[in-house]
Design a protein around this motif. Structure first.
Motif, PDB file in Angstrom:
ATOM      1  N   GLY A   1      -6.877  -0.197  -8.395  1.00  0.00           N
ATOM      2  CA  GLY A   1      -5.773  -0.084  -9.354  1.00  0.00           C
ATOM      3  C   GLY A   1      -4.939  -1.355  -9.345  1.00  0.00           C
TER       4      GLY A   1
ATOM      5  N   THR B   1      -7.078   2.299 -12.688  1.00  0.00           N
ATOM      6  CA  THR B   1      -7.255   2.497 -14.126  1.00  0.00           C
ATOM      7  C   THR B   1      -8.659   2.131 -14.577  1.00  0.00           C
ATOM      8  OG1 THR B   1      -4.921   2.202 -14.564  1.00  0.00           O
ATOM      9  CG2 THR B   1      -6.388   1.704 -16.383  1.00  0.00           C
TER      10      THR B   1
ATOM     11  N   VAL C   1      -8.710   6.664  -5.986  1.00  0.00           N
ATOM     12  CA  VAL C   1      -7.284   6.997  -6.044  1.00  0.00           C
ATOM     13  C   VAL C   1      -6.543   6.062  -7.001  1.00  0.00           C
ATOM     14  CG1 VAL C   1      -7.187   7.893  -3.677  1.00  0.00           C
ATOM     15  CG2 VAL C   1      -6.738   5.458  -4.074  1.00  0.00           C
ATOM     16  N   ASP C   2      -5.434   6.541  -7.481  1.00  0.00           N
ATOM     17  CA  ASP C   2      -4.432   5.687  -8.121  1.00  0.00           C
ATOM     18  C   ASP C   2      -3.931   4.754  -7.019  1.00  0.00           C
ATOM     19  OD1 ASP C   2      -1.685   4.905  -8.836  1.00  0.00           O
ATOM     20  OD2 ASP C   2      -1.901   6.323 -10.489  1.00  0.00           O
TER      21      ASP C   2
HETATM   22  C1  SIN Z   1      -3.695   0.468 -12.932  1.00  0.00           C
HETATM   23  O1  SIN Z   1      -4.754   0.473 -12.313  1.00  0.00           O
HETATM   24  O2  SIN Z   1      -3.499  -0.360 -13.864  1.00  0.00           O
HETATM   25  C2  SIN Z   1      -2.555   1.422 -12.672  1.00  0.00           C
HETATM   26  C3  SIN Z   1      -2.883   2.548 -11.784  1.00  0.00           C
HETATM   27  C4  SIN Z   1      -3.271   2.104 -10.414  1.00  0.00           C
HETATM   28  O3  SIN Z   1      -2.737   1.113  -9.918  1.00  0.00           O
HETATM   29  O4  SIN Z   1      -4.125   2.769  -9.817  1.00  0.00           O
END
Ligand code: SIN
Length: 326
Positions: A90, A12, A56-57
């Motif tokens: 992420g 994110t 990547v996610d």
């Molecule tokens: C996040 O980063 O908060 C959610 C998505 C991910 O883990 O890549």
């Protein structure tokens, strides 16, 4: 001035969506150089070198990507000109990656992992400030020999113990009953405790380059759960981590399946579905001591350790010792 390498993997913190909004975005879209450009004051703290090794996610992370990440960082960190590493990641599976790196990076230089709960395009995105503080922490002399640290909301967590505890607030992490390692105020670092578990340069898993990992699955126990899932998992996995109730517990049907499969060579670890606490050895639910207690590790962290343990040994007592030491 120190040189810090930022190793970007997505998440994110690199997410984009409707301008200003915090939900309905795609993680892992923006290049790390764009995020760094949005934090001019970072250049007053350190020379920055960027490595965008994936975007990547973090739900797309897997053991092969962990190995790529660890091997890349182990190569970068050998450079005498690099003083520390920041990994952007992420938040969803950050707890697994941070523990994997804790066990596999062969360095005493600071390693900090961070991310964000709001995408880069949100109003008050939390990523740039987390990244700024992560770089400050990686450049701090007191952070040497501390292993991998997580940095979120001005709080420093140990890479072994960090866990996500909230999926919509920006203060989304803790490390169980262990509080945290310390705090930050802007660029100032304040340590209050440290992890006594073996990590990074002392770890037996950081001494040799990894190429593959054995397969380990996670089985979740609930009232009335059939043991068939354990037999199914045993077909393709060398180890199974049980997410038991309470102290890593299960019913008599699971106990007999665990005893049966243990004798066929499957290695079992007992973690707990209770979010805080410790799984101890238990004479009632594990009378033959087939199932190794995860101690304070969550099931997904116990899986990381069991995969690494099984990459080196099948000896039951040696794996018990590993779970006590790491
Ligand atoms: C996040 O980063 O908060 C959610 C998505 C991910 O883990 O890549």
């Amino acid at each position: 001035m120190k040189t810090i390498a930022i190793v970007a993997t997505g998440g994110t913190i690199a997410g984009t969506g409707e301008q200003g909004k915090a939900v309905a975005y795609h993680a892992g879209e923006m290049n790390v150089s764009e995020i760094i450009e949005s934090i001019p004051m970072i250049n007053e703290v350190a020379h920055i070198k960027e490595y965008q090794i994936m975007n990547v996610d973090s739900n797309e992370m897997n053991p092969l990507k962990w190995i790529t990440l660890a091997n890349t960082i182990n190569d970068i960190i050998k450079d005498d000109h690099i003083d520390g590493i920041v990994v952007t990641h992420g938040t969803d599976t950050l707890d697994e990656t941070s523990y994997f790196l804790t066990l596999t990076l062969n360095t005493s230089k600071p390693i900090v992992i961070t991310g964000a709960m709001r995408p880069a395009t949100a109003t008050s995105a939390d990523g740039p400030y987390n990244l700024y503080q992560a770089v400050c922490l990686a450049a701090c002399d007191d952070a040497k020999k501390q292993g991998v640290m997580g940095l979120f909301s001005s709080t420093i967590y140990s890479g072994r113990d960090i866990q996500k505890i909230n999926n919509y607030k920006i203060d989304a992490f803790d490390q169980k009953d262990f509080g945290c390692l310390g705090y930050m105020q802007d660029e100032e670092v304040y340590f209050f405790s440290r992890s006594f578990k073996i990590h990074t340069f002392q770890s037996r898993f950081s001494q040799k380059k990894l190429e593959t990992l054995p397969e380990v699955a996670i089985a979740y126990f609930y009232a009335g759960a059939s043991s068939q899932v354990l037999y199914d998992m045993a077909i393709h996995h060398q180890g199974i981590v049980i997410v038991g109730s309470g102290n890593g517990n299960y019913n008599q049907e699971w106990l007999s399946a665990i005893n049966d499969l243990s004798q066929k060579g499957i290695v079992f670890v007992r973690a707990s579905r209770v979010s805080h606490g410790i799984v101890f050895d238990d004479e009632i639910f594990d009378p033959y001591q087939y199932c190794i207690a995860a101690n304070t590790l969550s099931a997904q962290k116990a899986r990381v350790l069991l995969m690494l343990a099984l990459s080196q040994t099948n000896d039951h007592q040696e794996i018990v010792d590993i779970f006590n030491e790491y």
